[in-house]
Design a protein around this motif. Sequence first.
Motif, PDB file in Angstrom:
ATOM      1  N   ASP A 142     -33.674   7.535  71.240  1.00  0.00           N
ATOM      2  CA  ASP A 142     -34.176   6.238  71.706  1.00  0.00           C
ATOM      3  C   ASP A 142     -33.036   5.249  71.935  1.00  0.00           C
ATOM      4  OD1 ASP A 142     -36.809   6.981  71.788  1.00  0.00           O
ATOM      5  OD2 ASP A 142     -37.369   6.058  69.887  1.00  0.00           O
ATOM      6  N   VAL A 143     -32.129   5.170  70.972  1.00  0.00           N
ATOM      7  CA  VAL A 143     -30.992   4.255  71.100  1.00  0.00           C
ATOM      8  C   VAL A 143     -30.178   4.594  72.345  1.00  0.00           C
ATOM      9  CG1 VAL A 143     -28.795   3.544  70.053  1.00  0.00           C
ATOM     10  CG2 VAL A 143     -30.845   3.776  68.630  1.00  0.00           C
TER      11      VAL A 143
ATOM     12  N   GLU B 156     -41.703   1.881  76.314  1.00  0.00           N
ATOM     13  CA  GLU B 156     -42.227   1.350  77.572  1.00  0.00           C
ATOM     14  C   GLU B 156     -41.223   0.373  78.196  1.00  0.00           C
ATOM     15  OE1 GLU B 156     -46.107  -1.198  79.214  1.00  0.00           O
ATOM     16  OE2 GLU B 156     -46.053  -0.481  77.139  1.00  0.00           O
ATOM     17  N   CYS B 157     -40.543  -0.382  77.358  1.00  0.00           N
ATOM     18  CA  CYS B 157     -39.536  -1.334  77.855  1.00  0.00           C
ATOM     19  C   CYS B 157     -38.380  -0.615  78.537  1.00  0.00           C
ATOM     20  CB  CYS B 157     -39.005  -2.180  76.696  1.00  0.00           C
ATOM     21  SG  CYS B 157     -40.197  -3.386  76.050  1.00  0.00           S
ATOM     22  N   VAL B 158     -38.064   0.579  78.071  1.00  0.00           N
ATOM     23  CA  VAL B 158     -36.997   1.366  78.704  1.00  0.00           C
ATOM     24  C   VAL B 158     -37.505   2.036  79.975  1.00  0.00           C
ATOM     25  CG1 VAL B 158     -35.453   3.349  78.439  1.00  0.00           C
ATOM     26  CG2 VAL B 158     -35.816   1.781  76.519  1.00  0.00           C
ATOM     27  N   ALA B 159     -38.707   2.569  79.927  1.00  0.00           N
ATOM     28  CA  ALA B 159     -39.237   3.356  81.046  1.00  0.00           C
ATOM     29  C   ALA B 159     -39.659   2.504  82.236  1.00  0.00           C
ATOM     30  CB  ALA B 159     -40.427   4.189  80.566  1.00  0.00           C
TER      31      ALA B 159
ATOM     32  N   LEU C 115     -36.158  -1.569  72.593  1.00  0.00           N
ATOM     33  CA  LEU C 115     -36.422  -0.322  71.876  1.00  0.00           C
ATOM     34  C   LEU C 115     -35.481  -0.203  70.680  1.00  0.00           C
ATOM     35  CD1 LEU C 115     -37.742   2.421  71.474  1.00  0.00           C
ATOM     36  CD2 LEU C 115     -36.240   3.354  73.253  1.00  0.00           C
ATOM     37  N   VAL C 116     -34.242  -0.623  70.850  1.00  0.00           N
ATOM     38  CA  VAL C 116     -33.290  -0.626  69.737  1.00  0.00           C
ATOM     39  C   VAL C 116     -33.736  -1.640  68.686  1.00  0.00           C
ATOM     40  CG1 VAL C 116     -30.882  -0.931  69.068  1.00  0.00           C
ATOM     41  CG2 VAL C 116     -31.437   0.040  71.316  1.00  0.00           C
ATOM     42  N   GLN C 117     -34.184  -2.807  69.145  1.00  0.00           N
ATOM     43  CA  GLN C 117     -34.664  -3.822  68.202  1.00  0.00           C
ATOM     44  C   GLN C 117     -35.873  -3.333  67.420  1.00  0.00           C
ATOM     45  OE1 GLN C 117     -35.060  -7.860  69.593  1.00  0.00           O
ATOM     46  NE2 GLN C 117     -33.242  -7.718  70.891  1.00  0.00           N
TER      47      GLN C 117
ATOM     48  N   PRO D   4     -34.849  12.036  62.950  1.00  0.00           N
ATOM     49  CA  PRO D   4     -35.049  12.660  64.265  1.00  0.00           C
ATOM     50  C   PRO D   4     -35.717  11.704  65.241  1.00  0.00           C
ATOM     51  CG  PRO D   4     -35.796  14.114  62.500  1.00  0.00           C
ATOM     52  CD  PRO D   4     -35.504  12.788  61.864  1.00  0.00           C
ATOM     53  N   GLY D   5     -35.219  11.656  66.440  1.00  0.00           N
ATOM     54  CA  GLY D   5     -35.803  10.839  67.488  1.00  0.00           C
ATOM     55  C   GLY D   5     -35.194   9.454  67.616  1.00  0.00           C
ATOM     56  N   VAL D   6     -34.542   8.967  66.563  1.00  0.00           N
ATOM     57  CA  VAL D   6     -34.001   7.605  66.604  1.00  0.00           C
ATOM     58  C   VAL D   6     -32.821   7.523  67.566  1.00  0.00           C
ATOM     59  CG1 VAL D   6     -32.866   5.790  65.268  1.00  0.00           C
ATOM     60  CG2 VAL D   6     -34.822   7.014  64.306  1.00  0.00           C
TER      61      VAL D   6
END
Length: 357
Positions: A286-287, A243-246, A258-260, A281-283
């Motif tokens: 996100d990064v 949510e912080c990215v979007a 999101l990285v944190q 998978p998926g990490v």
Amino acid sequence: MKMMSRRFIQQVAMTFSLLFSGFLLSAQSISPVQIFQFSDGNSKTNTNSVPIVNDARAVSEPDLPRDAPQNQVQDFRYFKKVATNRKSSDATIFNAATVYLASWGLEENDFKPVNSLLQTNHAAYLVKLIRGHYFIELAWKERGSAYANQVGASQLTNFEEKLRKAEAELEAAWELNPKQPLIPEEMMTVELGQGKGRDRLELWFQRAVHLDTNNFRACRQKLYYLEPKWYGSPQDEIAFGRECVASTNWGGEIPLLLVQAHQSLAKYLPKEKQSDYWLLPGVWEDVQSAYNKYLKAHPKDLLERSYYAVFAYSGSHWDVLNEQLLLLGSENYRLLGDEDKISDIVGAAKRHAAKSN
């Protein structure tokens, strides 16, 4: 906000179901006051930090005991200078007061000169805000840093009592000034200790970001609240990080939360398995999404670019690593780590670049 891949959820959930079977959500190994640091929205450029004052002429301070250490006298004089300056912002005064208190003790006698100075020079809401923070600090001092099942009954009683006092001060401050975002930020810390429910956390979080859309501290506090050892889960942490990215409203360093989130979850794994987390998978997706958004807005932030390069190396994403090393420039490789780390990263990048040509 994007949905998490089912495969990723299953793998992470399975890992954490083993690690956290029977674990108390309220367990805590360090003080949340250390986690919920003061920030102006950019942790690398906090303009509210308190400088060290060196004044060899300082002898005594009438507001402090005569035997007060000279460094304490100097630090109090800095706080006094800030508190009596009409141009000082609430945040600057708040930080000066709390940094002074954290440095020189949390007993009642330590707070009296601060409280007296604030009451003489400032509106009641700011006095109550800082007093509320003081009781929060006292509460966590009483509790200690042990896990929940290791906290004694008397410690817990004192902890709860101090948090109730903090709650009363902060709610009174909010009644007086519902436009000061520091108040809901502090109430989020109170909720972490009291654990009255996610709805209450969300109420104060929404108040904080409504007043300051780039409120990095509030977002970081919520992320911490959602850790599995408190009141959330791996899925909750990742969902909020995404949510912080979007979000189109939140900027600054907020997308990097999101990285944190992934960093905090990796630390729950046994140390020998933490490096494998970045291959799940998926990490990487996100990064990459977090850094793409952040570096697009802050292309000259070489420190974060170096972190991105390290994450690319950890996840074996060689094209991205080579791209980031080129943008970083060899003169800035020192940001990657020590000489051995630089050698490993740059060497791996060159080998894989040669293979692809």
